[in-house]
Write a protein that holds these residues in place. Structure first.
Motif, short mmCIF file in Angstrom:
data_model
loop_
_atom_site.label_atom_id
_atom_site.label_comp_id
_atom_site.label_asym_id
_atom_site.label_seq_id
_atom_site.Cartn_x
_atom_site.Cartn_y
_atom_site.Cartn_z
N ILE A 182 4.55 9.43 105.50
CA ILE A 182 3.56 8.52 104.90
C ILE A 182 3.47 8.75 103.41
O ILE A 182 3.45 7.80 102.60
N ALA A 183 3.43 10.03 103.01
CA ALA A 183 3.35 10.34 101.59
C ALA A 183 4.62 9.93 100.85
O ALA A 183 4.57 9.42 99.72
N ARG A 184 5.77 10.15 101.48
CA ARG A 184 7.05 9.84 100.84
C ARG A 184 7.21 8.34 100.59
O ARG A 184 7.64 7.91 99.52
N GLU A 185 6.85 7.53 101.57
CA GLU A 185 7.02 6.08 101.42
C GLU A 185 5.95 5.49 100.54
O GLU A 185 6.16 4.49 99.87
N GLY A 186 4.76 6.10 100.55
CA GLY A 186 3.69 5.78 99.61
C GLY A 186 3.43 4.30 99.42
O GLY A 186 3.14 3.57 100.37
#
Length: 427
Positions: A182-186
């Protein structure tokens, strides 16, 4: 503080003792148990695939057939349970099961139809934000629906479909890997769409955590509750996902092909969202004035398309009344003990031919244990069913067992594992 695991015994007397202490034991008598050719009750651990028939279901269907015969079209207004508002007989009970406000839920359509309707409103991709995060092991219908929506909007699933995958050699997703994705795709995430409970592994995801993380990134969040509704206590309103969809023929015992439902969070109740509209979603005070301009009912009912199927809803009404009497919290308490007993008995077999892949932590699963069978023989599962041991096989090598607290007993679980062990040894 670490909780002590329950102390069990692998004996029929101990299973009978647990049944005698079970405050929900009488609910088993409210359902029909399938029988084998000899007339004996089957050991049915397949409620995650199709729930059993409530004994009142036929009466409820017969009432509507009788009112149709007696009243014809007037049944819409003068049946014992008038058909015009019939679907609302289920609203409060469904809302309670899902931890929702009544105007946030509606019973309608099938799960995949509802998923498409929700994505029309809640998947609005842009060049910068177009990705959908799902599980690689999601139920195929979800995969097909999501990929087709991406293509419909002119994007490519190869770049817009992000799949969560267990680590090599593992069967379930790690929470930290979900967080990282989730954080990576942001800011490229348009929608997070995950199954609350994975159909194959039985893993229950941390829905409030996922919702909070998704909203922090500006993503919309939806859940497939097919294996969670009627299985786990849910608090959708408080957790705050944008939408959810479910079917009603598994743990909810509504019968094959029973209509599913939708949750739409209250913050969207009067929002001017794009949608595929139908006349049953129009303001019910002016619906029969046949206005040219669509005016949606505030809340989830505004996504309805057509008249609800009364004969299909009647069995679900029968089941939801039983849920209302039993209470989801009491059912969850029994489910935890029943599933733990099944786990104990299976582990006690010490068989190298099977591995439990469902998480061992009670809060990370519902009323299901999935076994990986080393031989990958579906034919063997079919042979079990022929002897009255009814479970469910998923390719390539997973046997799913669901001890459902409404109608399964501890003796069911003991007898199933005892006969399962004999069949395993005889292979």
């Amino acid at each position: 503080m670490t909780k002590t695991k329950p102390s069990f015994e692998a004996t029929p007397a101990f299973a009978s003792k647990l049944d005698a202490q079970d405050p929900l034991a009488s609910y088993r008598q409210k359902f029909f148990l399938p029988r084998n050719p000899q007339g004996e009750e089957c050991l049915y651990l397949c409620g995650h695939s199709l729930g059993l028939q409530p004994k009142t279901a036929k009466q409820y269907i017969d009432e509507e057939l009788e009112d149709w015969a007696r009243l014809g079209v007037e049944g819409h207004f003068h049946a014992r349970h008038p058909w015009m508002p019939y679907h609302r007989l289920l609203t409060d009970q469904v809302a309670t099961l899902l931890g929702a406000q009544p105007n946030e839920v509606v019973i309608m359509n099938s799960l995949t139809v509802n998923l498409h309707l929700m994505m029309v409103s809640f998947y609005r991709p842009t060049k910068q934000r177009h990705k959908i995060l799902i599980e690689r092991g999601a139920f195929p219908s979800d995969q097909y629906a999501v990929a087709s929506q991406i293509i419909f909007h002119g994007f490519d699933p190869a770049s817009s479909l992000i799949e969560l995958t267990p680590r090599p050699g593992e069967s379930i997703l790690r929470d930290e890997d979900i967080d990282t994705a989730i954080a990576r795709e942001g800011e490229s995430l348009a929608l997070i769409l995950l199954g609350a409970v994975n159909y194959a592994t039985g893993q229950a995801l941390d829905l409030p955590r996922i919702t909070a993380l998704g909203r922090q990134q500006g993503s919309l969040v939806g859940f497939d509750l097919a294996h969670a509704a009627g299985n786990l206590p849910l608090h959708l309103h408080d957790w705050g996902p944008d939408f959810a969809v479910w079917c009603s023929y598994k743990y909810l015992n509504g019968g094959p092909g029973c209509p599913g439902g939708c949750f739409v969070h209250h913050r969207h109740a009067t929002a001017n969202l794009p949608r595929f509209s139908g006349w049953w979603g129009h303001d019910d005070q002016s619906r029969f004035a046949m206005p040219a301009q669509f005016q949606p009912i505030p809340g989830a009912e505004g996504w309805q398309l057509s008249n609800p199927p009364i004969l299909a809803l009647a069995p679900l009404r029968a089941s939801l009344e039983i849920f209302h009497q039993a209470g989801i919290d009491r059912l969850r308490a029994k489910s935890l003990q029943l599933t733990a007993y099944l786990e104990f008995l299976l582990t006690n077999l010490h068989s190298p031919a099977l591995t439990i892949i469902t998480p061992p932590e009670p809060h990370r699963r519902g009323a299901q244990l999935s076994l990986r069978i080393s031989s990958k023989q579906k034919a063997w599962c079919d042979q079990l069913a022929a002897t009255g041991l009814i479970a469910d096989w998923r390719e390539p090598d997973i046997l799913r067992l669901a001890p459902v607290p409404l109608y399964n007993s501890f003796t069911d679980v003991y007898n199933f594992v005892a006969r399962f062990a004999n069949a395993l040894a005889s292979r």
